[in-house]
Every structure is written in C-alpha cells, then in structure tokens.
Design an enzyme around this catalytic site. Sequence first.
Site, PDB file in Angstrom:
ATOM      1  CG  HIS B  36      -2.168  -0.868   0.938  1.00 16.91           C
ATOM      2  ND1 HIS B  36      -2.129  -2.237   1.039  1.00 16.91           N
ATOM      3  CD2 HIS B  36      -3.432  -0.570   0.551  1.00 16.91           C
ATOM      4  CE1 HIS B  36      -3.323  -2.738   0.743  1.00 16.91           C
ATOM      5  NE2 HIS B  36      -4.135  -1.742   0.445  1.00 16.91           N
ATOM      6  CE  LYS B 103      -7.628  -8.815  12.356  1.00 17.68           C
ATOM      7  NZ  LYS B 103      -7.515  -8.837  13.794  1.00 17.68           N
TER       8      LYS B 103
HETATM    9  S1  SF4 Z   1      -8.085 -14.088  16.157  1.00 20.90           S
HETATM   10 FE1  SF4 Z   1      -6.795 -13.081  17.691  1.00 20.90          FE
HETATM   11  S2  SF4 Z   1      -4.732 -13.556  17.125  1.00 20.90           S
HETATM   12 FE2  SF4 Z   1      -6.005 -13.962  15.344  1.00 20.90          FE
HETATM   13  S3  SF4 Z   1      -6.009 -12.080  14.132  1.00 20.90           S
HETATM   14 FE3  SF4 Z   1      -7.741 -11.973  15.505  1.00 20.90          FE
HETATM   15  S4  SF4 Z   1      -6.974 -10.880  17.327  1.00 20.90           S
HETATM   16 FE4  SF4 Z   1      -5.208 -11.586  16.159  1.00 20.90          FE
END
Ligand code: SF4
Lengths: 292, 197
Positions: B36, B103
């Site tokens: 990016h 996410k």
């Molecule tokens: S599940 Fe937990 S360890 Fe995995 S990406 Fe999400 S916050 Fe990070």
Amino acid sequence: MHSLLESLIELIRRTSAEVPDDVHRAIVGSLENEKKGTIAESALKIIERNIDLAKRKSQPLCQDTGSVLFYVDAPIGLDQITFAETAREAVKQATKKGYLRQNSVDSLTGKNDGTNCGPGAPTLHFHQHRSPDLQVRLVLKGGGCENVGAQYSLPDEATGANRDLNGCRRVILDAVLQAQGKGCGPGILGVCIGGDRATGYEWSKTQFLRRLDDVNPVPELAALEQEIVKTSNDLGIGPMGFGGKTTLLGCKIVTANRVPASYFVSVSYMCWAYRRQGITLDSSGAIQGWLY
Amino acid sequence: MISLTTPLTAEAVRNLKVGDEVFISGIVCTGRDAVHKYLHEGGALPEGVNLSGGIIYHCGPVVIKDAAGAWKVVAAGPTTSTREEPYQWQIIRDHQVRGVIGKGGMGPRTQAACKEYGCVYLHAVGGAAQVLAECVKRVRNVYFLEKFGSPEAIWELEVENFPAVVTIDAHGRSLHEEVFKASNAALSGHIASAPAH
Ligand code: SF4
C-alpha cells in the site's frame, strides 16, 4: 532435560491448534443463542468450523500465533535458568515445526530472525509454591486483540468514572465499546483494578488463566463480572462487530492494592482464538496431565 | 447469500449493500502495509498484476512449498485494515479496485472512495485462518517476494466461495459506523438508567 523440551513443544503445539474445552463450550453456546440467519450466526459458524479444522489438522487456529507467555508454578529448588533455556529452545523448535508463525520482530531494526526468541520473547513468569508439582501454563496472546487493551486512570472525565466500583464498571464497558469490530470478538476481558501501571496490566493478563466457568471468590467482583458480560451482550455489538448478541464470552476481574494517589483500571482483551493450555510435569519432565 | 466472481463490474458492486453475505470466487491479490505504501508513493504494479475490477486482500498468508515445489497456503486470515486507511482511497481510485477484503473496517476516506469509484469493503472473519486457507484453491503467482518478504508480498490467489460480509458499500453506508452509533446509544442509556453502586 530432553523430556522437558518435548513436553514444552507439545504444550505449544496443542495451545496453538486448540481452544480449551471451557472456551469451546462458550462459543458453541453463543452460536446456539444467536438469531438464526443473521451474519452474527454465520460468523460464529465459521469460527466453529475453524476450531474444528485447526484441531483436526493440528495447525494454528489463527496465523497470528501471538506473544508467547509462560506461567510456571514451580516447587522450591527448580533451576529457573535451565528451565528458561529449555523453554526458549522449545519455542525455536515449535516455530520450525510450524506450530508458531515467525512472529517476533526486533523493535529497533525491524528484523525478524525467525526464531520467536529475543528480548522479552518468550516471556516467562515464575512462581514458587510449596507443593512438589511443576505446572506450566501457556497463553498465546494475539496482536489484534492486544492492541485494543486499555488502561484508565480514575477519575476519568470522558466516561464520568469516579474512583469506585461503578466507575470501574463504566470504563470497562467503555473499553468494550471502543474495541468493537477490532480484536476479533467475541472477546474475553481480563481486568485488574489497582496496582501500578505495569502490575495492573500484568495481573489483568493472569485472569486469562482462569476458566471461563469459574466463579470469582470475591462476591462483589463475581457480580461485576456477570454484569459486564450481560450488559456488553445487550449492546448489540456482536461477533466481529457485525451486530448480534455475543459481544463477550467472559470477563474476569482481580484487584491489586494501589497507592492512594493512583487508581488504575487495566483491561486486556482476548480474541475468540483464546489459546491457553497447561500441563503438570513429573520429575523427569514428562507430561503427567493437562490442566484445562 | 450472494456469489461474486472476479473481475467485478461496477454494476455488480453497486448492487451490494451493507450486511450482504457474499461468497467470492476468482482471483484476489494480497497486499498489506508495504504494498500500500509503495503504490501510494507512485510505485508501479509489477508486470502481470492487474487490479482493475479486482480485489485486494489485507492478508499476510503463511505459504509453504509442497513436496512437488508448488506453493501452498496453510493459513490465510485477514489482518487489520485500518493501517491502510491513509492509502486505500488512492489505490481504489488509481487502479479501479472494486473490492477490499480485510477485518475491522476502514475509515471515512475509504468509505468516500467506495462511494465515488464503486468499490466495497468485504469483512472476513478474523482469526479464521484455516477455514479461509481452505478456500484458496491455488497460488497463481507471487510478486515482490524478494522485495517485501513473504507476508508483505503480493500473492495472486485463486479462491472459491470465500465467505465475507459487505460492511462498507458503494452507497456511502458503513456497518461499522451504524453498529458503533447504536451500541454507543445503548451504553449511554444503560449508564443513565443503572443505579449507582
Ligand atoms: S483471532 Fe486473535 S490472534 Fe487472530 S487475528 Fe484476531 S486478534 Fe489476532
């Protein structure tokens, strides 16, 4: 200490690939509780499938295998230096085997030497006890959820939190609100009321060693833990912050004495990929039993 | 459940709305911080990579070579997207990107770019490294492997029925914004009505 080395590698493997039973039960329960046909339900279904797949394939649940935190309860006379060396070797070998991602970076140079070992990595906490048992607990603490941890200094004007239990409640709920959508919820909170800044965070993390279904022996804290979970789940944040009924799977709170001038509330957030396991070792270093 | 196949057309993207669950099939290109920043600073895409109508995936996959020497993705969950907030809008504009998978959601600049240029933000389930790796059928190519290292490289992945949720659509809506507002109001109401301990 050949056997100890193997035991610790196995502890790392299992911790990385499996959530403990109490956590799994909580996730299954929340899946049943979510409204059918919602994106919250879909997210939890994917989480549930991921848990199953990782266990079957003996692969890391999440690619961020986290900070490696050992908690050792040892009889008087344990050689901590040798133990720590063995633990570091176990981390190196577990990384080679792919149980841990190459996940540790030199903060000055940005280099990742691929061993997961360096200053502060892994972290070992030793506690002596008078029992002859040697117990080793391991928590793999992901980065995304670590980033949403928060420490409040009360009184806190932004949340209107005074120096009392109600103030603690306000800031803990604020931490839940701010963490939404980040840190891969549904989450679990570890909280310490009091202490200095470092002790507060350290003790908040030890709360992740508690089982989700245990009951706090201090009645006021037990009530607060329950209320935080209930209220958080009423806020409609839901898994991944998609909206829904499951925002928190648990909240565990401990208190530490403070100096009159300070009043910290330290909140650590654990993601649904709650990796915690523990073993009891016999005198040869072989695994005698699993703690969770 | 809506099936999306790459390359995405402007129309297909405009038909999506916040809260839609989608299954993505086709090609996605991973890209995180290094890529990016590089594109933002005017770097050229490597020859062979075309993001037009394409999807960028915020992901640093764990990739190994199998016995036959072929790449295999063993873990492929999303990473936090907000780190790309300073750059994403521009990359959507300059490269006609139609989908961004990640996410945690993104901020107002990305939201505005999604509306203006016709792009959506697709939220994958964080931490679901194994389920999502199973959706990766093949590694077609890798670019910038030497330059940026494995997690930061551009991995061109062929995916099948990769599950995600539209949380920022091309009409200016953001699920993140809406859930935050609603939960914030719920919390204020709760605090106002709860008895002081
Ligand atoms: S599940 Fe937990 S360890 Fe995995 S990406 Fe999400 S916050 Fe990070």
